[in-house]
Scaffold this motif. Structure first.
Motif, PDB file in Angstrom:
ATOM      1  N   ILE A 107      47.267  47.556  79.824  1.00 26.89           N
ATOM      2  CA  ILE A 107      48.260  48.462  80.409  1.00 26.89           C
ATOM      3  C   ILE A 107      49.369  48.685  79.386  1.00 26.89           C
ATOM      4  O   ILE A 107      49.871  49.779  79.227  1.00 26.89           O
ATOM      5  N   GLY A 108      49.741  47.612  78.693  1.00 27.22           N
ATOM      6  CA  GLY A 108      50.801  47.680  77.697  1.00 27.22           C
ATOM      7  C   GLY A 108      51.058  46.307  77.102  1.00 27.22           C
ATOM      8  O   GLY A 108      50.434  45.321  77.499  1.00 27.22           O
ATOM      9  N   LYS A 109      51.973  46.254  76.138  1.00 24.44           N
ATOM     10  CA  LYS A 109      52.338  44.969  75.557  1.00 24.44           C
ATOM     11  C   LYS A 109      53.768  45.018  75.050  1.00 24.44           C
ATOM     12  O   LYS A 109      54.298  46.084  74.749  1.00 24.44           O
ATOM     13  N   SER A 110      54.362  43.848  74.987  1.00 24.72           N
ATOM     14  CA  SER A 110      55.715  43.679  74.444  1.00 24.72           C
ATOM     15  C   SER A 110      55.614  42.695  73.295  1.00 24.72           C
ATOM     16  O   SER A 110      55.135  41.578  73.479  1.00 24.72           O
ATOM     17  N   VAL A 111      56.059  43.125  72.134  1.00 20.78           N
ATOM     18  CA  VAL A 111      55.969  42.282  70.939  1.00 20.78           C
ATOM     19  C   VAL A 111      57.337  41.672  70.658  1.00 20.78           C
ATOM     20  O   VAL A 111      58.345  42.373  70.634  1.00 20.78           O
ATOM     21  N   GLY A 112      57.355  40.373  70.451  1.00 21.42           N
ATOM     22  CA  GLY A 112      58.577  39.688  70.077  1.00 21.42           C
ATOM     23  C   GLY A 112      59.353  39.139  71.254  1.00 21.42           C
ATOM     24  O   GLY A 112      58.922  39.183  72.398  1.00 21.42           O
ATOM     25  N   TYR A 113      60.514  38.609  70.933  1.00 22.54           N
ATOM     26  CA  TYR A 113      61.419  38.057  71.930  1.00 22.54           C
ATOM     27  C   TYR A 113      62.156  39.180  72.644  1.00 22.54           C
ATOM     28  O   TYR A 113      62.605  40.132  72.014  1.00 22.54           O
ATOM     29  N   TRP A 114      62.291  39.065  73.962  1.00 23.32           N
ATOM     30  CA  TRP A 114      63.040  40.018  74.765  1.00 23.32           C
ATOM     31  C   TRP A 114      64.011  39.255  75.648  1.00 23.32           C
ATOM     32  O   TRP A 114      63.652  38.238  76.246  1.00 23.32           O
ATOM     33  N   ASP A 115      65.221  39.767  75.768  1.00 22.60           N
ATOM     34  CA  ASP A 115      66.176  39.124  76.676  1.00 22.60           C
ATOM     35  C   ASP A 115      65.807  39.489  78.113  1.00 22.60           C
ATOM     36  O   ASP A 115      64.912  40.301  78.364  1.00 22.60           O
ATOM     37  N   VAL A 116      66.473  38.864  79.065  1.00 24.27           N
ATOM     38  CA  VAL A 116      66.144  39.030  80.481  1.00 24.27           C
ATOM     39  C   VAL A 116      66.183  40.492  80.915  1.00 24.27           C
ATOM     40  O   VAL A 116      65.242  40.991  81.542  1.00 24.27           O
ATOM     41  N   LYS A 117      67.267  41.185  80.606  1.00 27.52           N
ATOM     42  CA  LYS A 117      67.432  42.576  81.054  1.00 27.52           C
ATOM     43  C   LYS A 117      66.301  43.469  80.543  1.00 27.52           C
ATOM     44  O   LYS A 117      65.703  44.235  81.300  1.00 27.52           O
ATOM     45  N   ASP A 118      65.996  43.364  79.249  1.00 30.70           N
ATOM     46  CA  ASP A 118      64.954  44.210  78.668  1.00 30.70           C
ATOM     47  C   ASP A 118      63.561  43.822  79.160  1.00 30.70           C
ATOM     48  O   ASP A 118      62.720  44.689  79.414  1.00 30.70           O
ATOM     49  N   PHE A 119      63.304  42.533  79.302  1.00 31.33           N
ATOM     50  CA  PHE A 119      61.989  42.096  79.769  1.00 31.33           C
ATOM     51  C   PHE A 119      61.779  42.509  81.231  1.00 31.33           C
ATOM     52  O   PHE A 119      60.682  42.914  81.612  1.00 31.33           O
ATOM     53  N   LYS A 120      62.819  42.439  82.025  1.00 30.24           N
ATOM     54  CA  LYS A 120      62.735  42.886  83.416  1.00 30.24           C
ATOM     55  C   LYS A 120      62.366  44.368  83.473  1.00 30.24           C
ATOM     56  O   LYS A 120      61.518  44.778  84.269  1.00 30.24           O
ATOM     57  N   THR A 121      62.973  45.162  82.602  1.00 32.10           N
ATOM     58  CA  THR A 121      62.645  46.588  82.528  1.00 32.10           C
ATOM     59  C   THR A 121      61.166  46.772  82.199  1.00 32.10           C
ATOM     60  O   THR A 121      60.488  47.600  82.814  1.00 32.10           O
TER      61      THR A 121
END
Length: 132
Positions: A107-121
């Motif tokens: 569906i998708g992926k997130s690369v690297g460290y993300w803070d709470v606000k951005d990861f929640k998005t």
């Protein structure tokens, strides 16, 4: 009083962590049974990745993030070097979080460290996309 406080902290930590499945195959079976997408958190264990550790100890410990993941995803942690996951999941950098359908399609992926606000998005975006 100290013992009571310590006991309360231990009990609360037992019920608030992300419910990680033991391996990818177990996660996929549960995703099919529960009709939920899969969240795969890929990390490096040897040597330990400081950004993976930061993500696990901050963002993934946030109560709202834990609730979103536990309610809507089947979660599994995998070690990049162990390769106990589908070969289609390739991560040049860690941590990488993959979001898959219950059938294992990306569906998708997130690369690297993300803070709470951005990861929640990201989580909410993936949930919206997974409903289509």
């Amino acid at each position: 009083m100290k013992h009571l406080l310590l006991f309360a902290l231990i009990i609360s930590s037992l019920f608030s962590d992300i419910k990680w499945e033991k391996d990818f195959n177990t996660a996929q079976k549960k995703a099919i049974e529960e009709n939920k997408p899969i969240l795969v958190f890929m990390e490096r264990l040897n040597p330990p990745c400081r950004w993976c550790e930061k993500m696990k100890n901050t963002t993934l410990k946030d109560k709202i993030i834990e609730e979103i993941i536990n309610s809507n995803f089947i979660a599994v942690k995998v070690a990049r070097e162990k390769k106990e996951y589908p070969s289609s999941l390739k991560a040049k950098y860690v941590p990488t979080t993959f979001f898959l359908t219950k059938d294992g399609k990306l569906i998708g992926k997130s690369v690297g460290y993300w803070d709470v606000k951005d990861f929640k998005t990201d989580l909410l975006y993936v949930l919206k996309r997974s409903k289509h």
